[in-house]
Scaffold this motif. Sequence first.
Motif, mmCIF file in Angstrom:
data_model
loop_
_atom_site.group_PDB
_atom_site.id
_atom_site.type_symbol
_atom_site.label_atom_id
_atom_site.label_comp_id
_atom_site.label_asym_id
_atom_site.label_seq_id
_atom_site.Cartn_x
_atom_site.Cartn_y
_atom_site.Cartn_z
ATOM 1 N N VAL A 1 0.845 -1.196 0.000
ATOM 2 C CA VAL A 1 0.000 0.000 0.000
ATOM 3 C C VAL A 1 0.885 1.251 0.000
ATOM 4 O O VAL A 1 0.637 2.211 -0.735
ATOM 5 N N ILE A 2 1.956 1.224 0.809
ATOM 6 C CA ILE A 2 2.843 2.398 0.878
ATOM 7 C C ILE A 2 3.515 2.646 -0.472
ATOM 8 O O ILE A 2 3.479 3.762 -1.007
ATOM 9 N N TYR A 3 4.104 1.579 -1.053
ATOM 10 C CA TYR A 3 4.816 1.733 -2.328
ATOM 11 C C TYR A 3 3.869 2.202 -3.422
ATOM 12 O O TYR A 3 4.159 3.156 -4.148
ATOM 13 N N ILE A 4 2.723 1.495 -3.548
ATOM 14 C CA ILE A 4 1.808 1.811 -4.643
ATOM 15 C C ILE A 4 1.266 3.228 -4.468
ATOM 16 O O ILE A 4 1.141 3.981 -5.425
ATOM 17 N N GLY B 1 -7.101 -1.351 -13.809
ATOM 18 C CA GLY B 1 -6.672 -1.554 -12.418
ATOM 19 C C GLY B 1 -5.374 -2.347 -12.361
ATOM 20 O O GLY B 1 -4.440 -1.984 -11.626
ATOM 21 N N TYR B 2 -5.308 -3.405 -13.143
ATOM 22 C CA TYR B 2 -4.115 -4.252 -13.165
ATOM 23 C C TYR B 2 -2.885 -3.449 -13.551
ATOM 24 O O TYR B 2 -1.863 -3.453 -12.860
ATOM 25 N N VAL B 3 -3.005 -2.721 -14.670
ATOM 26 C CA VAL B 3 -1.854 -1.983 -15.183
ATOM 27 C C VAL B 3 -1.405 -0.908 -14.191
ATOM 28 O O VAL B 3 -0.219 -0.786 -13.873
ATOM 29 N N ASN B 4 -2.365 -0.151 -13.669
ATOM 30 C CA ASN B 4 -1.986 0.929 -12.759
ATOM 31 C C ASN B 4 -1.351 0.412 -11.481
ATOM 32 O O ASN B 4 -0.430 1.026 -10.938
ATOM 33 N N THR B 5 -1.848 -0.729 -10.990
ATOM 34 C CA THR B 5 -1.275 -1.272 -9.753
ATOM 35 C C THR B 5 0.127 -1.810 -9.999
ATOM 36 O O THR B 5 1.072 -1.454 -9.300
ATOM 37 N N LEU B 6 0.245 -2.664 -11.016
ATOM 38 C CA LEU B 6 1.526 -3.346 -11.226
ATOM 39 C C LEU B 6 2.626 -2.381 -11.652
ATOM 40 O O LEU B 6 3.792 -2.558 -11.298
ATOM 41 N N ARG B 7 2.249 -1.342 -12.408
ATOM 42 C CA ARG B 7 3.279 -0.411 -12.848
ATOM 43 C C ARG B 7 3.830 0.416 -11.692
ATOM 44 O O ARG B 7 4.917 0.970 -11.797
ATOM 45 N N ASN B 8 3.061 0.496 -10.616
ATOM 46 C CA ASN B 8 3.521 1.279 -9.470
ATOM 47 C C ASN B 8 4.031 0.405 -8.331
ATOM 48 O O ASN B 8 4.182 0.865 -7.211
ATOM 49 N N THR B 9 4.235 -0.877 -8.617
ATOM 50 C CA THR B 9 4.756 -1.789 -7.601
ATOM 51 C C THR B 9 6.194 -2.158 -7.958
ATOM 52 O O THR B 9 6.464 -2.482 -9.106
ATOM 53 N N PRO B 10 7.124 -2.097 -6.991
ATOM 54 C CA PRO B 10 8.491 -2.549 -7.308
ATOM 55 C C PRO B 10 8.488 -4.034 -7.627
ATOM 56 O O PRO B 10 7.797 -4.810 -6.966
#
Lengths: 289, 215
Positions: free
Chosen positions: A244-247, B54-63
């Motif tokens: 949650v923090i990272y995203i 939703g998938y794209v926005n989440t995964l692109r912002n996850t390390p």
Amino acid sequence: MSAVLYDVPGPRAKARNRILNVIVLALLAAGILWLVLRLNSTGQFEGRRWAQFQYTAIQEQLLTGLLNTLRAAGAATVLALIFGAVFAAARISDHRWLRVPATFVVELFRAIPLLILMFFFYYGSLEFELGLSPFHAVVFGLTLYNGSVLAEIFRAGIAAVPKGQREAAYATGLRKNQVVRLVLLPQAIRAMLPAIVSQLVVLLKDTALGFIITYNELLYVAKQMGGRLEFGFPYIPTYIVIAVIYIGLCSLLSLLARYLEGRSRRSRKVTGGPPPAAAESATSAEAPL
Amino acid sequence: MLSVLTDNWELFREGFWTTLRLFLVSGVLSLLLGTLLATFRVAPVTVLRGIGTGYVNTLRNTPLTLVFAFLFFGAAKMQLGLPTFFWAAVTALTVYTSAFVCEVVRSGINTIPPGQAEAARAVGMTFVQVLTIVVLPQAYRAIVPPMTSIMIALLKNTTIAAGFSVLEAGAIPAAMAERGESQMLTLLWITIGFLILIIPLVFLQRWAERRTAVA
């Protein structure tokens, strides 16, 4: 474009789409339900696995991890921007002896995996006793890689400024330095700002690699917290919290990038400027990771 | 310097072979999943579009490292453990890369002149036919350069598996440390190995860029 791929739905298509919507929703709900049941049956919702987040010491530990992540990202951002500016300047130089080595450096650092770059500083420090901490290894690795990518973004931005701008500037008697500084750069940076911010999202995400070389950042802290026996190895709860923090952090930056992109597109429309096709294709060709 | 390579040839060979397998398997899988997600994102069904976005926005912002960590340390706690570390790494790389593939395919779809899709609709094709027969084949041609960038990034990202007990190229330094070899020379050889793998891709990208620029 997407609306061109199918006709405006008539009564039958509308009914069909509605049915498909319901089916997909049902499948999605079933998937989420399965996941929740899975989490529940393996006891991930038990109080003891979440209890540690109530302790101040643990919250402070999380905060330290977050601060370390931000510290590395901040330092690397500043250094990468400087690195990018210097090497972009060298790459557009008229002097061959400056241009060729700069091109080589930029291409090289873009091709080496970031983790390997970090390893160079990390193991190099161990072997030659350079006294670099994992923090330095993370920051220098991020600087070399993202700096090279930024150099390419800057260069593409300057190249995308219409030729007439440069010619007009030279015609009024400005010198090379002035042409670049006063005419080309301001326009290039405005066009490239979304791409630059997107690259900073990449940089922020990549700080998580520090985990592998034992830099005490957010993911590293999470691994430690997840491995605590007295809370029943709460890996899942901890990863949910730090995801949650990272995203959240990265989404904020991504939103900023999208806002900047929308703004520059609008302002281009108003001023009737040149189509940004060249600039955009240059940025979209950039490696996104 | 050469002895570091020749003395430990087995290790290097096995490491780079695993890297290559990771790259090829997750490359193909993420092309498939990414294209599927892209069709979701342009589909007339609202919920599918929502899932794609939703998938794209989440995964692109996850390390990516977090995706790895979750699959290796977390998923086992849910008794979702994958058969081997190799497949866990493939899953992490695929899940992450397909979000980027999706965006590239979508932008490729956007480059196709609307007349193409309109003509296809005019002869009575359905959405799936328009997409698979007319639009996607043309889109793929246009997106070879950015797609190559994504594949290069994927190839480099396979090194992250080193942090999670998969013996691929990135894991060689740790193994070499135990043998008491020089880390810097080891890293140098790994770098050379990666350059050998990546340079052909860069040339492919340049070539494709020139070709599409002329067309």
